[in-house]
Design a protein around this motif. Structure first.
Motif, PDB file in Angstrom:
ATOM      1  N   LYS A   1      10.832-116.008 -88.292  1.00 44.93           N
ATOM      2  CA  LYS A   1      10.874-115.336 -86.991  1.00 44.93           C
ATOM      3  C   LYS A   1      11.079-116.367 -85.881  1.00 44.93           C
ATOM      4  N   LEU A   2      12.089-116.098 -85.024  1.00 44.71           N
ATOM      5  CA  LEU A   2      12.432-116.984 -83.918  1.00 44.71           C
ATOM      6  C   LEU A   2      12.390-116.191 -82.615  1.00 44.71           C
ATOM      7  N   GLN A   3      12.392-116.907 -81.497  1.00 45.73           N
ATOM      8  CA  GLN A   3      12.504-116.201 -80.218  1.00 45.73           C
ATOM      9  C   GLN A   3      13.963-115.835 -79.957  1.00 45.73           C
ATOM     10  N   ILE A   4      14.859-116.828 -79.953  1.00 44.12           N
ATOM     11  CA  ILE A   4      16.277-116.587 -79.704  1.00 44.12           C
ATOM     12  C   ILE A   4      17.086-117.333 -80.757  1.00 44.12           C
ATOM     13  N   LEU A   5      18.016-116.633 -81.399  1.00 47.84           N
ATOM     14  CA  LEU A   5      18.896-117.248 -82.383  1.00 47.84           C
ATOM     15  C   LEU A   5      20.337-117.083 -81.922  1.00 47.84           C
TER      16      LEU A   5
ATOM     17  N   PHE B   1      19.169-111.960 -80.613  1.00 47.77           N
ATOM     18  CA  PHE B   1      20.283-112.597 -81.307  1.00 47.77           C
ATOM     19  C   PHE B   1      21.449-112.698 -80.322  1.00 47.77           C
ATOM     20  N   VAL B   2      22.050-113.868 -80.238  1.00 44.54           N
ATOM     21  CA  VAL B   2      23.217-114.062 -79.377  1.00 44.54           C
ATOM     22  C   VAL B   2      24.442-114.212 -80.261  1.00 44.54           C
ATOM     23  N   GLY B   3      25.386-113.303 -80.117  1.00 47.66           N
ATOM     24  CA  GLY B   3      26.627-113.361 -80.884  1.00 47.66           C
ATOM     25  C   GLY B   3      27.644-114.237 -80.183  1.00 47.66           C
ATOM     26  N   ALA B   4      27.779-115.467 -80.660  1.00 49.81           N
ATOM     27  CA  ALA B   4      28.755-116.410 -80.119  1.00 49.81           C
ATOM     28  C   ALA B   4      29.664-116.865 -81.254  1.00 49.81           C
ATOM     29  N   ASP B   5      29.899-115.949 -82.194  1.00 50.38           N
ATOM     30  CA  ASP B   5      30.635-116.307 -83.405  1.00 50.38           C
ATOM     31  C   ASP B   5      32.097-115.860 -83.384  1.00 50.38           C
TER      32      ASP B   5
END
Length: 397
Positions: free
Chosen positions: A2-6, A160-164
């Motif tokens: 578990k993370l805060q922001i991935l 989750f940040v989608g930068a893919d």
């Protein structure tokens, strides 16, 4: 786990996003294959370059990476010459908006290299894996989703940040609405030796067969150098890309001699020719506990050179929305994500309409439209106030 922001993705926008969030006190990790970019060789330039706007330059400066870029490999843009397919022309100069530069031309590889260094120096966790899918959470608001990695790991995060990238696996697996329309054009890029100095001026021609841009680069040992970006019809581009290297260079130089009208004298190909498909893409930008940035969220025609600047604008807006949230809200709270989406709605739509509108306008061959677009360019060129507004608008993305 578990993370805060991935942040999923480690391109320029993804690394900038991780760094911006971390510098605002957020706990961030990057999920992407590790990719070291070696130091550049003298007189050898990365094939992909970007026009960095003043707003993007400020962001990179705030992140501490602008000063890490080698100044000798950055070319400031002090003026632009934009030519229509008739007698239309617009000349823009930095001094018309009381600026020193309109933009800076920087290699993609150099920006990536210093961002990787900055992320490691800042101690941001980098998970050497790849996002392969996303599973929906089972809470009342469908939050608390899980990213599944290529190695089979399952990772939870508040956001989750989608930068893919344009083919974002996170966006597709999360079912976030996405529309794409091909321009049936190919973007061709290469670097050229020029007979005459560019004098810090970016040149652009709107032509029947596409849009040609020549961007200033630092001089090499041979002399002046420019980067070519030519959005060309798919069939013509594919024929050119399929030629043997020597024949290809000769044909490209022949076409450039006609298209560039001798503005920089003789142009000689100095690097390999690369091509990439062009499309107009727009996604919803957010999902349950997900924010999309950069190409995962939107793509526009490169005729304005604003694609990366839009992505860095996403980074700025998302980092502010997350860091300014109420203390009782999680980073991926629906209200936080709505704030981000609202902040980006107008600038993204404006750039989408402007670039797509220009592409359609100059793609139409009817005589009245041809006269109208060139007359419009002459009108704009005669009005300093309008030109100042154009410069200010492009500087804000």
């Amino acid at each position: 786990m578990k993370l805060q922001i991935l942040v999923c993705g480690a391109g320029i926008v993804g690394l900038s996003c991780a760094l911006a969030l971390a510098r605002k006190g957020q706990r961030v990790a990057v999920l992407a294959p590790r990719n070291d970019v070696p130091a550049a060789q003298s007189d050898v330039y990365h094939p992909r370059v970007y026009a960095i706007s003043p707003a993007s330059q400020r962001l990179l400066d705030e992140l501490g990476v602008w000063q890490m870029l080698p100044s000798a490999r950055i070319a400031p843009v002090q003026a632009m010459e934009i030519c229509g397919d008739g007698d239309g022309r617009v000349d823009l100069h930095a001094w018309q908006a009381a600026r020193e530069n309109l933009a800076w031309i920087v290699e993609s590889g150099e920006i990536e290299r210093v961002l990787i260094q900055a992320v490691r120096m800042f101690g941001i966790e980098w998970l050497d894996d790849r996002c392969e899918g996303w599973l929906e959470g089972d809470g009342p608001h469908k939050q608390g989703g899980v990213v599944v990695t290529a190695a089979g790991r399952r990772m939870q995060a508040d956001l989750f940040v989608g930068a893919d990238g344009a083919a974002s696996r996170l966006r597709e697996s999360a079912g976030i609405r996405h529309q794409s329309r091909s321009y049936q054009d190919t973007g061709l890029v290469t670097h050229l030796d020029a007979e005459r100095p560019h004098q810090g001026t970016a040149l652009q021609w709107f032509r029947e067969d596409g849009v040609l841009a020549l961007l200033p680069l630092p001089d090499t040992a041979v002399g002046p150098q420019v980067s070519m970006v030519w959005s060309m019809r798919e069939a013509q581009a594919e024929a050119l890309l399929g030629m043997p290297r020597t024949e290809q260079a000769a044909e490209l130089e022949r076409r450039l001699a006609h298209a560039a009208q001798g503005r920089l004298g003789m142009l000689r190909v100095r690097s390999a020719l690369h091509g990439f498909p062009l499309s107009l893409d727009q996604a919803q930008m957010t999902g349950p506990g997900i924010a999309l940035v950069g190409d995962a969220a939107h793509r526009v025609h490169p005729l304005a050179g604003q694609g990366l600047n839009l992505g860095l604008g996403d980074v700025q807006a998302l980092s502010e929305a997350v860091s300014r949230r109420e203390r009782f809200r999680a980073a991926g709270d629906a209200r936080v994500l709505r704030r981000y989406q609202r902040a980006r709605a107008e600038p993204v739509l404006a750039m989408r309409l402007a670039t797509d509108g220009l592409h359609r306008l100059f793609g139409a061959q009817a005589a009245p439209l041809a006269w109208l677009r060139n007359a419009g360019m002459r009108w704009v060129d005669a009005l300093p106030f309008v030109k100042r507004q154009l410069i200010e608008g492009a500087s804000r993305n």
